[in-house]
Design a protein around this motif. Structure first.
Motif, PDB file in Angstrom:
ATOM      1  N   ILE A 171      47.957  42.984  48.359  1.00 18.82           N
ATOM      2  CA  ILE A 171      46.909  43.540  47.498  1.00 18.82           C
ATOM      3  C   ILE A 171      47.496  44.690  46.686  1.00 18.82           C
ATOM      4  CG2 ILE A 171      44.573  44.463  47.379  1.00 18.82           C
ATOM      5  CD1 ILE A 171      44.086  43.421  50.185  1.00 18.82           C
ATOM      6  N   ASP A 172      47.298  44.633  45.393  1.00 16.20           N
ATOM      7  CA  ASP A 172      47.822  45.657  44.478  1.00 16.20           C
ATOM      8  C   ASP A 172      46.672  46.519  43.979  1.00 16.20           C
ATOM      9  OD1 ASP A 172      49.019  47.213  42.597  1.00 16.20           O
ATOM     10  OD2 ASP A 172      49.727  45.558  41.335  1.00 16.20           O
ATOM     11  N   PHE A 173      46.644  47.785  44.439  1.00 16.62           N
ATOM     12  CA  PHE A 173      45.607  48.736  44.059  1.00 16.62           C
ATOM     13  C   PHE A 173      46.094  49.724  43.000  1.00 16.62           C
ATOM     14  CE2 PHE A 173      44.245  47.423  48.291  1.00 16.62           C
ATOM     15  CZ  PHE A 173      42.879  47.286  48.143  1.00 16.62           C
ATOM     16  N   SER A 174      47.228  49.429  42.364  1.00 16.11           N
ATOM     17  CA  SER A 174      47.859  50.415  41.496  1.00 16.11           C
ATOM     18  C   SER A 174      47.028  50.780  40.269  1.00 16.11           C
ATOM     19  CB  SER A 174      49.239  49.905  41.040  1.00 16.11           C
ATOM     20  OG  SER A 174      49.115  48.708  40.279  1.00 16.11           O
ATOM     21  N   LYS A 175      46.094  49.912  39.882  1.00 21.44           N
ATOM     22  CA  LYS A 175      45.329  50.155  38.663  1.00 21.44           C
ATOM     23  C   LYS A 175      43.957  50.771  38.919  1.00 21.44           C
ATOM     24  CE  LYS A 175      47.628  46.306  36.347  1.00 21.44           C
ATOM     25  NZ  LYS A 175      47.472  44.959  35.700  1.00 21.44           N
ATOM     26  N   ILE A 176      43.661  51.046  40.174  1.00 23.30           N
ATOM     27  CA  ILE A 176      42.363  51.644  40.493  1.00 23.30           C
ATOM     28  C   ILE A 176      42.538  52.722  41.553  1.00 23.30           C
ATOM     29  CG2 ILE A 176      41.055  49.574  39.895  1.00 23.30           C
ATOM     30  CD1 ILE A 176      41.335  50.358  43.537  1.00 23.30           C
ATOM     31  N   ASP A 177      41.483  53.467  41.805  1.00 21.43           N
ATOM     32  CA  ASP A 177      41.458  54.471  42.862  1.00 21.43           C
ATOM     33  C   ASP A 177      40.677  53.899  44.033  1.00 21.43           C
ATOM     34  OD1 ASP A 177      41.221  56.599  44.550  1.00 21.43           O
ATOM     35  OD2 ASP A 177      40.046  57.856  43.192  1.00 21.43           O
ATOM     36  N   GLY A 189      44.826  43.387  42.183  1.00 23.68           N
ATOM     37  CA  GLY A 189      45.565  42.136  42.332  1.00 23.68           C
ATOM     38  C   GLY A 189      45.519  41.646  43.769  1.00 23.68           C
ATOM     39  N   LEU A 190      45.352  40.350  43.927  1.00 20.66           N
ATOM     40  CA  LEU A 190      45.257  39.787  45.269  1.00 20.66           C
ATOM     41  C   LEU A 190      46.024  38.478  45.379  1.00 20.66           C
ATOM     42  CD1 LEU A 190      43.976  39.516  48.150  1.00 20.66           C
ATOM     43  CD2 LEU A 190      42.090  38.301  47.025  1.00 20.66           C
ATOM     44  N   ALA A 191      46.852  38.375  46.431  1.00 16.94           N
ATOM     45  CA  ALA A 191      47.480  37.112  46.821  1.00 16.94           C
ATOM     46  C   ALA A 191      47.274  36.974  48.314  1.00 16.94           C
ATOM     47  CB  ALA A 191      48.973  37.111  46.488  1.00 16.94           C
ATOM     48  N   GLU A 192      46.687  35.872  48.732  1.00 14.53           N
ATOM     49  CA  GLU A 192      46.499  35.633  50.158  1.00 14.53           C
ATOM     50  C   GLU A 192      46.866  34.204  50.482  1.00 14.53           C
ATOM     51  OE1 GLU A 192      42.471  36.218  51.316  1.00 14.53           O
ATOM     52  OE2 GLU A 192      41.650  34.989  49.720  1.00 14.53           O
ATOM     53  N   GLN A 193      47.337  34.005  51.697  1.00  9.87           N
ATOM     54  CA  GLN A 193      47.832  32.677  52.083  1.00  9.87           C
ATOM     55  C   GLN A 193      47.568  32.458  53.564  1.00  9.87           C
ATOM     56  OE1 GLN A 193      51.686  31.922  50.395  1.00  9.87           O
ATOM     57  NE2 GLN A 193      52.119  30.231  51.799  1.00  9.87           N
TER      58      GLN A 193
END
Length: 307
Positions: A171-177, A189-193
């Motif tokens: 999970i990419d939280f770089s663009k939000i707080d 951003g999310l990638a799950e498998q």
């Protein structure tokens, strides 16, 4: 550690809202803590998809360019747990990702968890308290490992002796707080498998043997007794493993190989008893092949001197 997972839906996919987000990830020391992520996910709790605070738009995480491969749990061996001691095991995996995905960023969360059942979002989960250790092998590949500890005194019941699957997420939280009260999920951003690996969690087994009398005259009867027991995670004791086929084996003095003499079935209490005719000096033992929930066990050989 074991938890009961709760979920928040992500456009038809599911992300665990109980993910074990560590206080720091990778070598850089990440600032994103578990509490931050849980607050962010809680902001969407109760909605059919991740949405903004208004609940009126259809914003959802964008697909993150990352996937899992080469996952292996406990070096491919079953995880065997007794009644008192915690067991630590490693999960290794590779993440293939876009060159713009920074897995060492303080705002990127990486995790692999184990679950029992059919759905990683609703079934029991084993997870690590710590972040995975990751090393980039190229601009688009990263090898990771994570240690998970399972303690039978707190984490397990007998029903957990089963096949467990592994689920991975980035999970990419770089663009939000993550601490914000109004989350724009389209910027996450999310990638799950799911099903990236599987393993068996097994109840430790014990096997005993006693061959008597010792010594014994050639041609006389030897009585071989013993017991097959296994760990109960329900009461943290060992109980007889009933109605199981157990091999009686003999190793002649001077030999290094056991041969099977006969098969004995354990009683309603797990006890074993049979008789054989004394022929030569050697060692007697019981050997259990194991089941899907219980590992193999071999009793230490009991030496009988034949006169």
């Amino acid at each position: 550690m074991r938890i009961r997972a709760t979920v928040a839906a992500v456009s038809g996919a599911l992300t665990l809202s109980a993910l074990a987000v560590p206080a720091a990830q990778a070598d850089g020391g990440h600032s994103l803590g578990r509490a931050d992520v849980l607050k962010a996910i809680a902001a969407a709790d109760g909605r059919s998809a991740y949405t903004g605070s208004t609940g009126e738009d259809d914003a959802q995480p964008y697909p993150l360019d990352a996937s899992f491969s080469n996952a292996k749990i406990n070096s491919g061996k079953p995880i065997v747990v007794g009644t008192q001691n915690a067991v630590k095991f490693k999960v290794t995996f590779t993440i293939t990702h876009g060159a713009d995905v920074d897995l060492t960023s303080p705002d990127t969360f990486v995790d692999v968890e184990l679950y029992r059942g059919t759905d990683p979002a609703t079934d029991y989960t084993l997870y690590s308290e710590n972040a995975p250790s990751c090393t980039a092998t190229s601009a688009t590949k990263t090898d990771c490992s994570i240690m998970i500890v399972v303690d039978p005194r707190y984490d397990l019941a007998n029903a957990d002796a089963a096949t467990w699957k592994a689920y991975g997420a980035v999970i990419d939280f770089s663009k939000i707080d993550p601490n914000a009260t109004d989350i724009d999920w389209s910027k996450v951003g999310l990638a799950e498998q799911d099903g990236i690996a599987s393993t068996k969690l097994q109840r430790y087994s014990k096997l005993t043997v006693n061959a008597a009398p010792e010594p014994v005259k050639k041609g006389k009867t030897i009585t071989v007794t013993g017991a097959l027991t296994r760990a109960s995670w329900d009461d943290l004791r060992y109980h007889g493993y009933t109605k199981q086929p157990v091999k009686l084996q003999f190793r002649k003095k001077g030999s290094s190989t056991y041969t099977t003499v006969k098969t004995v079935t354990s009683s309603s209490t797990g006890s074993l008893k049979t008789t054989v005719t004394a022929a030569s000096d050697g060692y007697w033992r019981y050997s259990f092949a194991g089941t899907s929930t219980t590992p193999t066990a071999n009793a230490a050989g009991d030496y009988v001197d034949v006169l």
